[in-house]
Design an enzyme around this catalytic site. Sequence first.
Site, short mmCIF file in Angstrom:
data_model
loop_
_atom_site.label_atom_id
_atom_site.label_comp_id
_atom_site.label_asym_id
_atom_site.label_seq_id
_atom_site.Cartn_x
_atom_site.Cartn_y
_atom_site.Cartn_z
N CYS A 15 48.04 52.86 44.28
CA CYS A 15 48.69 53.55 45.41
C CYS A 15 48.20 53.37 46.75
CB CYS A 15 48.40 54.97 44.86
SG CYS A 15 49.25 55.44 43.48
N LYS A 34 45.24 45.82 44.11
CA LYS A 34 44.11 45.01 44.59
C LYS A 34 42.92 45.94 44.71
CE LYS A 34 42.07 42.03 47.18
NZ LYS A 34 41.65 40.91 46.59
N ARG A 79 48.73 45.87 47.66
CA ARG A 79 47.65 46.65 46.91
C ARG A 79 48.65 46.57 45.33
NH1 ARG A 79 43.88 50.75 49.07
NH2 ARG A 79 44.42 51.83 47.20
N GLU A 84 35.84 32.71 35.56
CA GLU A 84 36.51 33.07 36.72
C GLU A 84 37.84 32.09 36.63
OE1 GLU A 84 36.99 35.44 38.59
OE2 GLU A 84 37.74 34.37 40.62
N HIS A 102 31.89 26.53 17.25
CA HIS A 102 31.71 27.61 16.46
C HIS A 102 33.01 28.38 16.23
CE1 HIS A 102 27.40 27.07 16.33
NE2 HIS A 102 27.56 26.58 17.50
N TRP A 161 51.56 53.54 42.38
CA TRP A 161 51.48 52.49 41.33
C TRP A 161 51.50 53.63 39.97
CZ3 TRP A 161 47.40 51.51 37.80
CH2 TRP A 161 47.41 50.31 36.95
N GLU A 193 45.90 36.00 35.90
CA GLU A 193 46.33 37.06 36.61
C GLU A 193 47.67 36.39 37.47
OE1 GLU A 193 42.67 36.98 39.17
OE2 GLU A 193 43.31 39.19 39.46
N LYS A 237 41.53 33.84 36.77
CA LYS A 237 42.43 33.56 37.99
C LYS A 237 43.79 33.07 37.45
CE LYS A 237 41.40 35.02 40.69
NZ LYS A 237 39.96 35.71 40.95
N ASN A 259 46.38 59.85 46.15
CA ASN A 259 45.99 58.52 45.41
C ASN A 259 45.19 59.15 44.36
OD1 ASN A 259 47.42 56.96 46.92
ND2 ASN A 259 45.77 55.97 47.61
N GLY A 260 44.92 58.77 43.25
CA GLY A 260 43.98 59.13 42.24
C GLY A 260 44.58 59.57 40.89
C1 F6R Z 1 40.59 39.39 40.16
C2 F6R Z 1 40.09 40.36 40.95
C3 F6R Z 1 39.75 41.83 40.40
C4 F6R Z 1 38.53 42.45 41.29
C5 F6R Z 1 38.13 43.73 40.46
C6 F6R Z 1 37.09 44.47 41.20
O1 F6R Z 1 41.14 38.42 41.13
O2 F6R Z 1 40.36 40.52 42.20
O3 F6R Z 1 39.07 41.20 38.89
O4 F6R Z 1 37.58 41.52 41.29
O5 F6R Z 1 39.12 44.71 40.19
O6 F6R Z 1 37.17 44.55 42.32
P1 F6R Z 1 36.31 45.12 43.46
O7 F6R Z 1 35.53 43.78 43.87
O8 F6R Z 1 36.99 45.58 44.94
O9 F6R Z 1 35.30 46.13 42.90
#
Ligand code: F6R
Length: 612
Positions: free
Chosen positions: A2, A607, A27, A487, A510, A74, A494, A491, A100-101
Site C-alpha cells: 500500500c 517493493k 510498490r 539471487e 545428493h 495491496w 520473481e 530474480k 497502510n499496515g
Molecule cells: C527481490 C526483492 C526482495 C527484497 C526484500 C527485502 O528482488 O527486492 O526480495 O530484497 O523484500 O527488502 P528490503 O531490502 O527493502 O528490506
Amino acid sequence: MCGIVGYIGNKKASPILINGLLRLEYRGYDSAGIATMENDKIKLMKNKGRVNNLYKLDGIDSLVGTIGIAHTRWATHGKPSKENSHPHVDNSNSFAVVHNGIIENYHELKNFLVEKGYKFVSATDTEVIPNLIHYYFMQDKIDDNKKILRAVKNTCSDLKGSYAIEILSVYNKDKMIVVRKDSPLVIGKGNGENYISSDIPAILSYTKDFYLLDDNEIVELSRNDVKFYNQDLKEIQKAIKSIEWNALSAEKDGYEDFMLKEIYEQPRAIRETIGAKLDNGTIEIEDLDFSKDYLKDINKIYIVACGTAMHAGLASKYTFEKICKIPIEVDIASEFRYRDPLIDEKTLCIYISQSGETADTIAALKLAKTKGAKTLAISNVIGSSITREADYSIYTHAGPEIAVASTKAYTSQVVLLNILAMYFAEKLERVEKDIIKNLKSDILNLPSKIEETLKDTNQIYEFAKKVYKEKDMFFLGRGTDYAVSLEGSLKLKEISYIHSEAYASGELKHGPIALIENGVTVIATMTNKKLLEKSISNVQEVVTRGAKVLAVTSEDIKNDGISEIIKIPKTNPLISPILSVIPMQLFSYYISKEKGLDVDKPRNLAKSVTVE
Ligand code: F6R
C-alpha cells in the site's frame, strides 16, 4: 504494498494526489482511491485496478478541494474490490481514513463498534479506524481544538499492529491529521502547503525538505504549519531533513523499464557507495567508530535480512570469515525473530534493508537490541525506520530503486558489506595487510568491470529467447558462485514466473540430479579458479544428461557441450557476485520481456514489505 499520499495547500489537491499515486505504482497494488474536502464535505472516489481506472471515473475532474488524501491498496484483509479500497469513512461520513499496515485486533474492535450500532461495508481491518475515531470524538464532551487529536490518540491506543494513517475530517476541514507506528510516513514541507507520503519519491518533485515521523507521533497539518505531538499529546519539535535525491532519478530516463535502467545504473551506484571510503590509508566509514577492543571481543556476527538483501549477506559472509576471522551466520529475518537466537552483548547484528522499512527485518533488529547486542543497519534510504532503530547505520548510495526486483541495491549492498569487512579487518589485524590492500583495489575496479559486462548483452538475450517458455530451471555454483546463484534464481522466479532452484554444485548428487533430464536449462556460475575443475565436472554431469547450460565464467573454459558461455571480467572471487549477478539479472529481464510480462511490477509482489 500500500502507498499513501496527502496534500494540504492552496492548489487543487486531486492532480497532486493522483500524480503521487502514479509515482507509487511501483510498490504494487490492486486498487486506488482519493478523498478531498469539497465545500466542507468529504468527497470519496475509488476504484479497483490501476490508478488509471481511478483517473477515468466520472467527476474526478470536478474535484476542486485543496485538501486530500489518497491511497493505493495491496489487499491483506478482504479481496481487491471497490468497497475494500481506501479511503474508508465512518458511518456519518465525517472522518475519512487511508491506512497502510495491518490492524491485528480488528475483529475485537469491530465487534465492539457493532455493539455500539456501527455498520460496516467492507471486509477490511481499516474500516474500524474512522468509526473508532468517530466513536471517541462523540464521547468527548470537551469542545476544544484538541478534540480530534484526542479521538485519534484514543483510537491509536486501541489499535494493535502496524499503521500509517491519514485522517480528513469535516469537523476540522482546514487541517489534516497523520500518525504512524511501524509503517513509514514522511511529511514534505512546502511554502504555504504540505505533502504527505509513505515514500519520498512520490512527492520528491514538490519538495526536498522532509520531516521523518517516528513511531507513535501524531501530526496536525495545516497549510502553513506542521505540529508534532507525542502519544500524550504534548507538542514536540522535529528537525527537517533535506534529501539529496532528485525527482529525475525516479524517472525511466529513456529506458523501457525501471529494472533495465537500474541494471545499467550499477556502475554509478557502486562508485557512489564506495565514495571516499577507500581514499585514505585506512578505511573510514562515516558514523562508525568501532574500536579494536570491541571487535576483538565479538563472538559472532549475525547478518539478518529478507529476500535479495539476505542474499547480499550470504554473498558477503565469505569475506567476513576470511579477513575478520569471526563466525558469521546469515539469517532470514522472519525466522530469526521467532527462533530465540543465541545473542548476547558480544554479538554484532547487521541488518540489511534497501527500503529500511521491511517489517520482519525491523522486528529482528528490535529483538537483538532487547538481548543487549549492538545493531548496525545497512539501508539505501536515509532516515528510514530501520536506521532510526539501529545503534549504527551506514548507507548504500544506489539512488531510488523503483523496480520491484532489486538489482542495483543488491550489488551496492555486497560492495558495502565487503568494505565493512575490510574496515573491521584493518582494526583486527588478523590477516596480512596485502590481502586487504588487494581487495580494496579489486573493489575500486568494479565499476569499470560492470560497464564492460554490460557492453554486449546479445548472447544473453539470444539464450533467453530460446528458453523463455520453459517451466523449470536450475542454478548451480560453489562458494560465492553458489551465493549468487540463489539471487539469480530468485530474480528469475520473481519477474518471469518460471520455477527455479539454486543448488550448491556439490549437492547435485545428493538429490537434485534426479530432476535433470533432456532439455532442462541450467545456469552454471564458475568464477573461482580454485574450484573450477570441480565446477566443470558438475557441469558435465548435467550436460551428459541432456541439459542446456548457460555458463557464466571469468575463466577460459572449453565448450564441451555447454550451450552458451558468458565471459565476465576476472576479479577476486570474494566479490565476483557483483559481476556474475549481472548476466543473471539480464537473463531474467529478457525472459520476462519475451513473455510479455510487467517487468517492473510482477504479480503479487510489493517493493516495500511493511507488513509481516
Ligand atoms: C527481490 C526483492 C526482495 C527484497 C526484500 C527485502 O528482488 O527486492 O526480495 O530484497 O523484500 O527488502 P528490503 O531490502 O527493502 O528490506
